[in-house]
Write a protein that holds these residues in place. Structure first.
Motif, PDB file in Angstrom:
ATOM      1  N   TYR A  78      47.051  40.825  49.110  1.00  0.00           N
ATOM      2  CA  TYR A  78      46.078  39.747  48.962  1.00  0.00           C
ATOM      3  C   TYR A  78      44.808  40.312  49.539  1.00  0.00           C
ATOM      4  CZ  TYR A  78      49.899  36.812  48.005  1.00  0.00           C
ATOM      5  OH  TYR A  78      51.086  36.187  47.327  1.00  0.00           O
ATOM      6  N   GLU A  79      43.756  39.493  48.909  1.00  0.00           N
ATOM      7  CA  GLU A  79      42.365  39.636  49.521  1.00  0.00           C
ATOM      8  C   GLU A  79      41.670  38.346  49.058  1.00  0.00           C
ATOM      9  OE1 GLU A  79      39.764  42.707  47.911  1.00  0.00           O
ATOM     10  OE2 GLU A  79      41.022  42.639  45.933  1.00  0.00           O
ATOM     11  N   ILE A  80      40.317  38.161  49.930  1.00  0.00           N
ATOM     12  CA  ILE A  80      39.546  37.090  49.696  1.00  0.00           C
ATOM     13  C   ILE A  80      38.871  37.218  48.270  1.00  0.00           C
ATOM     14  CG2 ILE A  80      37.369  36.082  50.284  1.00  0.00           C
ATOM     15  CD1 ILE A  80      37.969  36.771  53.034  1.00  0.00           C
ATOM     16  N   ASN A  81      38.977  36.210  47.360  1.00  0.00           N
ATOM     17  CA  ASN A  81      38.456  36.005  46.125  1.00  0.00           C
ATOM     18  C   ASN A  81      37.062  36.066  46.012  1.00  0.00           C
ATOM     19  OD1 ASN A  81      38.321  35.554  43.466  1.00  0.00           O
ATOM     20  ND2 ASN A  81      38.681  33.627  43.445  1.00  0.00           N
ATOM     21  N   ASP A  82      36.692  37.585  45.659  1.00  0.00           N
ATOM     22  CA  ASP A  82      35.341  37.469  45.401  1.00  0.00           C
ATOM     23  C   ASP A  82      35.004  38.278  44.140  1.00  0.00           C
ATOM     24  OD1 ASP A  82      35.845  40.077  46.326  1.00  0.00           O
ATOM     25  OD2 ASP A  82      33.895  40.285  47.344  1.00  0.00           O
ATOM     26  N   ASP A  83      35.857  38.584  43.338  1.00  0.00           N
ATOM     27  CA  ASP A  83      35.669  39.090  41.828  1.00  0.00           C
ATOM     28  C   ASP A  83      34.797  40.447  41.887  1.00  0.00           C
ATOM     29  OD1 ASP A  83      35.794  38.195  39.331  1.00  0.00           O
ATOM     30  OD2 ASP A  83      33.769  38.057  39.168  1.00  0.00           O
ATOM     31  N   HIS A  84      35.751  41.311  42.209  1.00  0.00           N
ATOM     32  CA  HIS A  84      35.199  42.695  41.841  1.00  0.00           C
ATOM     33  C   HIS A  84      36.669  43.358  41.119  1.00  0.00           C
ATOM     34  CE1 HIS A  84      37.116  42.522  46.115  1.00  0.00           C
ATOM     35  NE2 HIS A  84      37.939  43.360  45.544  1.00  0.00           N
ATOM     36  N   ASN A  85      36.187  44.691  40.878  1.00  0.00           N
ATOM     37  CA  ASN A  85      37.608  45.540  40.248  1.00  0.00           C
ATOM     38  C   ASN A  85      37.798  46.479  41.062  1.00  0.00           C
ATOM     39  OD1 ASN A  85      36.993  44.022  37.413  1.00  0.00           O
ATOM     40  ND2 ASN A  85      34.995  45.177  37.902  1.00  0.00           N
ATOM     41  N   HIS A  86      38.951  47.339  40.900  1.00  0.00           N
ATOM     42  CA  HIS A  86      39.312  48.294  41.666  1.00  0.00           C
ATOM     43  C   HIS A  86      39.698  49.719  41.057  1.00  0.00           C
ATOM     44  CE1 HIS A  86      40.786  44.382  43.410  1.00  0.00           C
ATOM     45  NE2 HIS A  86      40.666  44.857  44.602  1.00  0.00           N
ATOM     46  N   LEU A  87      39.173  50.548  41.656  1.00  0.00           N
ATOM     47  CA  LEU A  87      39.492  51.867  41.613  1.00  0.00           C
ATOM     48  C   LEU A  87      40.395  52.626  42.512  1.00  0.00           C
ATOM     49  CD1 LEU A  87      38.923  54.980  40.158  1.00  0.00           C
ATOM     50  CD2 LEU A  87      36.506  54.818  41.548  1.00  0.00           C
ATOM     51  N   ILE A  88      41.377  53.015  42.213  1.00  0.00           N
ATOM     52  CA  ILE A  88      42.641  53.247  42.787  1.00  0.00           C
ATOM     53  C   ILE A  88      42.780  54.965  42.765  1.00  0.00           C
ATOM     54  CG2 ILE A  88      45.008  53.037  43.402  1.00  0.00           C
ATOM     55  CD1 ILE A  88      44.362  50.342  41.822  1.00  0.00           C
ATOM     56  N   ASP A  89      42.937  55.422  44.035  1.00  0.00           N
ATOM     57  CA  ASP A  89      42.999  57.012  44.188  1.00  0.00           C
ATOM     58  C   ASP A  89      44.678  57.204  43.835  1.00  0.00           C
ATOM     59  OD1 ASP A  89      43.718  59.616  45.122  1.00  0.00           O
ATOM     60  OD2 ASP A  89      41.601  59.484  46.064  1.00  0.00           O
ATOM     61  N   ILE A  90      44.854  57.953  42.926  1.00  0.00           N
ATOM     62  CA  ILE A  90      46.419  58.305  42.725  1.00  0.00           C
ATOM     63  C   ILE A  90      46.905  58.959  43.838  1.00  0.00           C
ATOM     64  CG2 ILE A  90      47.974  59.462  41.078  1.00  0.00           C
ATOM     65  CD1 ILE A  90      46.208  58.652  38.817  1.00  0.00           C
ATOM     66  N   LYS A  91      46.251  59.859  44.311  1.00  0.00           N
ATOM     67  CA  LYS A  91      46.789  60.693  45.166  1.00  0.00           C
ATOM     68  C   LYS A  91      47.179  59.920  46.630  1.00  0.00           C
ATOM     69  CE  LYS A  91      46.797  65.396  44.445  1.00  0.00           C
ATOM     70  NZ  LYS A  91      45.571  65.827  43.675  1.00  0.00           N
ATOM     71  N   LEU A  98      49.482  28.964  49.184  1.00  0.00           N
ATOM     72  CA  LEU A  98      48.359  27.929  49.083  1.00  0.00           C
ATOM     73  C   LEU A  98      46.964  28.249  48.985  1.00  0.00           C
ATOM     74  CD1 LEU A  98      48.783  24.685  49.916  1.00  0.00           C
ATOM     75  CD2 LEU A  98      47.968  25.440  52.324  1.00  0.00           C
ATOM     76  N   PHE A  99      46.680  29.396  49.670  1.00  0.00           N
ATOM     77  CA  PHE A  99      45.371  29.715  49.393  1.00  0.00           C
ATOM     78  C   PHE A  99      44.897  30.356  48.127  1.00  0.00           C
ATOM     79  CE2 PHE A  99      44.720  30.836  54.267  1.00  0.00           C
ATOM     80  CZ  PHE A  99      44.719  29.437  54.634  1.00  0.00           C
ATOM     81  N   GLU A 100      46.178  31.090  47.570  1.00  0.00           N
ATOM     82  CA  GLU A 100      45.740  31.602  46.431  1.00  0.00           C
ATOM     83  C   GLU A 100      45.589  30.371  45.171  1.00  0.00           C
ATOM     84  OE1 GLU A 100      49.014  33.448  44.505  1.00  0.00           O
ATOM     85  OE2 GLU A 100      47.765  34.206  42.603  1.00  0.00           O
ATOM     86  N   GLU A 101      46.357  29.252  45.481  1.00  0.00           N
ATOM     87  CA  GLU A 101      46.307  28.200  44.473  1.00  0.00           C
ATOM     88  C   GLU A 101      45.110  27.480  44.656  1.00  0.00           C
ATOM     89  OE1 GLU A 101      51.001  27.230  44.203  1.00  0.00           O
ATOM     90  OE2 GLU A 101      49.954  26.375  45.285  1.00  0.00           O
ATOM     91  N   ALA A 102      44.397  27.422  45.942  1.00  0.00           N
ATOM     92  CA  ALA A 102      43.117  26.943  45.974  1.00  0.00           C
ATOM     93  C   ALA A 102      41.870  27.857  45.623  1.00  0.00           C
ATOM     94  CB  ALA A 102      43.151  26.636  47.562  1.00  0.00           C
ATOM     95  N   GLY A 103      42.470  29.167  45.090  1.00  0.00           N
ATOM     96  CA  GLY A 103      41.265  29.902  44.653  1.00  0.00           C
ATOM     97  C   GLY A 103      40.710  30.760  45.822  1.00  0.00           C
ATOM     98  N   ILE A 104      41.207  30.668  47.026  1.00  0.00           N
ATOM     99  CA  ILE A 104      40.236  31.422  48.035  1.00  0.00           C
ATOM    100  C   ILE A 104      40.915  32.522  48.118  1.00  0.00           C
ATOM    101  CG2 ILE A 104      40.662  31.272  50.624  1.00  0.00           C
ATOM    102  CD1 ILE A 104      41.161  28.059  50.492  1.00  0.00           C
ATOM    103  N   LEU A 105      42.487  33.038  47.984  1.00  0.00           N
ATOM    104  CA  LEU A 105      42.669  34.397  47.659  1.00  0.00           C
ATOM    105  C   LEU A 105      42.955  34.786  46.311  1.00  0.00           C
ATOM    106  CD1 LEU A 105      45.293  34.529  50.893  1.00  0.00           C
ATOM    107  CD2 LEU A 105      42.567  35.038  50.699  1.00  0.00           C
TER     108      LEU A 105
END
Lengths: 139, 139
Positions: free
Chosen positions: B86-99, B67-74
């Motif tokens: 899930y996380e709050i929608n604030d439009d950033h990117n992710h750098l993921i540590d493979i290890k 529901l929150f996702e459809e409302a653009g909140i998450l």
DNA sequence: TTATTTGCAAACGGTTTGCCGATTA
DNA sequence: TAATCGGCAAACCGTTTGCAAATAA
């Protein structure tokens, strides 16, 4: 044309059975037969494979795409959760049409470079990246 | 501080039940309680929520994040297939540590701009994008 | 009251796996 | 022959859903 999947398998020491050869061929031919934006899921691959050899099971298709993925031959996409989709690993990005689902592949050197820079800025060595753009076609 | 999830719900006309309030609170507090790289999956949210009200079912958590996702909140992430996070929608990117699996959030105006340009080049109006970088920490 | 939401448990759908016979090196 | 592979069906696991009771408008 670059290496075939079969050649890549040989190089990586992946044993080539009849089933795997057929699956490899179906994947290789997918773009020329089904257009640029072909990113088949396992069901779809299974359908196409079945037309060549109906005795191949879907479990084998699952096992084979996983094997090819681990060998770096294929990449797996989870554009939307649910079914995973596969294509030959050649390192491009995707622009996805929100309305039609059409997928356009692109490469952009500048973006590529910036990604590397960002990773470095945080003290990381970039080894992989995923970029997906979602948009509407302008009229 | 920007708007709370509750405020966003009111604005979007999402009814606020007791359960939803608790789930919203758990999500809002996730970063401050669990660190920057907290991107909980539904199981994890359910665990945290259960500590506040053990009678809330996991089905409600699933229904609520959707529901929150459809409302653009998450925003929902499928970093790797399997469990969604899930996380709050604030439009950033992710750098993921493979290890380690650690997730660093970043924003880069230049990349943002180039993405828009690429989309336009193909005749598209960019409405969303996903950028994930995967790397090793340099020593 | 009328519509919506929740909890429960069962169903679902994509994927994996154990078993065992078949194939391959 | 020894090791790997493939087919089948069952298991798995994250997620969804039908139903009836509870809650909200």
């Amino acid at each position: 044309m670059t290496e075939t999947i079969e050649q890549k398998c040989l190089k990586k020491g992946v044993k080539l059975t009849d089933q795997r050869k057929i699956i490899a061929e179906v994947i290789s031919k997918s773009k020329e037969s089904y257009g640029e934006s072909d990113h088949p899921d396992v069901d779809e691959l299974y359908n196409r494979v079945s037309k060549i050899d109906p005795k191949i099971s879907i479990a084998t298709v699952y096992r084979t795409v996983k094997l090819f993925e681990e060998a770096g031959i294929l990449v797996k996409h989870d554009f939307k959760a649910g079914k995973a989709r596969y294509e030959i690993n050649d390192d491009h990005n995707h622009l996805i049409d929100i309305k039609t689902g059409e997928i356009i592949e692109f490469v952009d050197e500048e973006i590529e470079l910036l990604q590397k820079k960002v990773a470095e800025k945080y003290g990381y060595e970039l080894v992989d990246h995923k970029l997906e753009l979602y948009g509407y076609r302008k009229k």
